[in-house]
Every structure is written in structure tokens, then in C-alpha cells.
Motif scaffolding. Sequence first.
Motif, PDB file in Angstrom:
ATOM      1  N   THR A 206     -12.212   3.840  -4.183  1.00 13.34           N
ATOM      2  CA  THR A 206     -11.016   3.102  -3.755  1.00 13.34           C
ATOM      3  C   THR A 206     -11.287   1.783  -3.037  1.00 13.34           C
ATOM      4  O   THR A 206     -10.364   0.984  -2.875  1.00 13.34           O
ATOM      5  CB  THR A 206     -10.142   3.985  -2.841  1.00 13.34           C
ATOM      6  OG1 THR A 206     -10.918   4.393  -1.691  1.00 13.34           O
ATOM      7  CG2 THR A 206      -9.656   5.222  -3.577  1.00 13.34           C
TER       8      THR A 206
ATOM      9  N   PRO B  93     -10.328  -1.373  -5.456  1.00 16.71           N
ATOM     10  CA  PRO B  93      -8.910  -1.712  -5.661  1.00 16.71           C
ATOM     11  C   PRO B  93      -8.094  -1.821  -4.376  1.00 16.71           C
ATOM     12  O   PRO B  93      -7.106  -2.563  -4.328  1.00 16.71           O
ATOM     13  CB  PRO B  93      -8.393  -0.559  -6.532  1.00 16.71           C
ATOM     14  CG  PRO B  93      -9.321   0.572  -6.273  1.00 16.71           C
ATOM     15  CD  PRO B  93     -10.658  -0.047  -6.010  1.00 16.71           C
ATOM     16  N   LEU B  94      -8.459  -1.095  -3.309  1.00 19.83           N
ATOM     17  CA  LEU B  94      -7.611  -1.046  -2.117  1.00 19.83           C
ATOM     18  C   LEU B  94      -8.136  -1.864  -0.940  1.00 19.83           C
ATOM     19  O   LEU B  94      -7.371  -2.172  -0.027  1.00 19.83           O
ATOM     20  CB  LEU B  94      -7.412   0.406  -1.670  1.00 19.83           C
ATOM     21  CG  LEU B  94      -6.699   1.332  -2.661  1.00 19.83           C
ATOM     22  CD1 LEU B  94      -6.554   2.725  -2.067  1.00 19.83           C
ATOM     23  CD2 LEU B  94      -5.334   0.766  -3.050  1.00 19.83           C
TER      24      LEU B  94
END
Length: 318
Positions: free
Chosen positions: A84, A87-88
Motif C-alpha cells: 500500500t 498507491p497510498l
Amino acid sequence: MTRDARFDLARQALGPLAIFAALLGIVALAVPEFLGGGGPSIIAQQATPILLVALGQCVVLQIGSIDLSNAATGLFCTILAALTLGPLGVAAPVLCLVVVTLIGIVNGLLLVHTQIPSFALTLGTLGVMQAAALVVTGSNVVYVMDNMDVVAWLFTVQVLTLPAAFWIALQLAVALWAFLRFTAWGQGLAAIGFNERAAALSGQPVAALKVLAFALSGFFAGLAGLCVISISGAASSIGLGSDLLVPSIAAALVGGTAITGGVCNPLNVVFGAMFVALIPVGSAAIGVNPQAQSIVYGVVLIVAVAATMSRARNAIVK
């Protein structure tokens, strides 16, 4: 207070620091360049994930339970972070900590409502988390492709030659010590460990406190998982961080935490974690044969736990 009781209190308070200092002194005498050649930084890096998992474990041991799944939960956090962070970005660590804390809460709720012994319950959760790690990674290594700087600073930034992550873990240990010592909920956790029935009769929210203990275990395991991804930049089901369970329990016990419950000092767990981290590092520095290092590790741990454990509660040890 009898002389034996005073001696036992002194051993609990000073034992973990004393045995760490003794082992560090032995290593420094055998390899004089160890202290000046980056040895303390290596110990701090190795000790930080162990310490964080051990802090969560000591809270659960405080209530007379055990969490065999928290190291696997931490590894799952490492894998989730690897997936993650790209993307985050900065939201990824928050998401990871929320997820693993919820896993801890689920463990606590299952313990309270099913009355399954914590050893058996968390052994089952351990299997679930290991399977989840295999499924999520597809049995492959997952690399952080972007936004590594969100967590990399934990070990690239040095304060007094030690990584920032170690100082953060130390501050968390102090905060946990203050919580356990000076708050009603912290004292309630100890009361459950000493005598759960008496704690319930005195009005302590036993069920909520048990859930809190396992939630903290999940949270601290998640912090350890973030440290692992900061060090490695990659995650897998058998990679770095997959072997934290035994060292973290050993660190809690060397730190004087009673496996029977009621006795826990997070400040001493710091020295327990550093001691556990120093054993393999020191053995390698001294030149112990790699095949014999496991023997040294086991023998030294037995001696350390014998030197630091409390014998005040029970005359009989099972």
C-alpha cells in the motif's frame, strides 16, 4: 519487608539492566572495537522490532494470557505496507496500524466471549495470519515500488548514532510504563493478572481490559512491522520479521515480566530486547561458530530469565 522480598524487588528493578551491561561488557572486552565500530547502532536496529513486539506481549502477559499471533500480525503489517505504500503514500502506515489493531481487538473479543484459552486461541490466529501472508503475497517477495521515504527515515535518521526508530520505541516504552503504573486501566490490567475474580468483584471492567490488552498487542506488532519494511524495503511470508515471536517473548521474560500475570515493567523490557538482540550479534562478533550460536543463545537466555524473574508470587513454578 523481609530481606528475601527486598532482594526480589531489587532483582526485578535492576536485573535486566545488569545482565545487559554484563553481556555488553563481555563482548566489548573480547572485541574492543565493537563499541566504536557501529556495534551499538546494530544492536539498536536489531532490538527495535523485538522491543515493539515485546511491549505488546508484556501487556498481554500482564493479564495472565499470551499472544502467540502478534509477531505474525506484525509480519502481515509489513506485507500490507509493502503493498500500500506505493498507491497510498503517507496514509498507508495509518491503514496498516488500524488493520492490525482490529486484529488484536478480534483476538480479545474471541477470548472474552468464547472463553478459549489464549494459548490455543492465538495459536489458531497465528495459523490464520501465516496463511493470509502466503495468500496476499502469492508466496513471493513484495517490493515497495514508491514512497519508500514515508518509512525509510525510521532507520536512516540517526540520533546520537542510534536510529530514530529506536528512540521512538523507547519513548513508547516510557509511555506504556506510565499508563500501566499511573492510570486506573493500567492498574486494572495488573489486577486481572494477580486475581481475575477479585478484579471483577472489585468493579474492574475485565472484559474491556482484556480486549484493550490484545488491541495494544496488535498495535505494537504493527509498529514493529513498519520498522521491518523500513529496514528491508520488501516483505514476504518467510522474510525479515517472520522470526520475531520467540525473541519477543524472551525479551519480555528477561525484562522481568511474569508469565503468570500481574508483573510487568516496560522499561525493563527495553533492556530485555537489547539483551536478546545482543546475543547473536555479540556471538558473531566474538567469533562463536555459527553452528554453536543457537546453543549459546539458549543457554544465555535460560540464565538471564533465571536471574531476572520474580519469585515473589508463587513458591511453585510450573
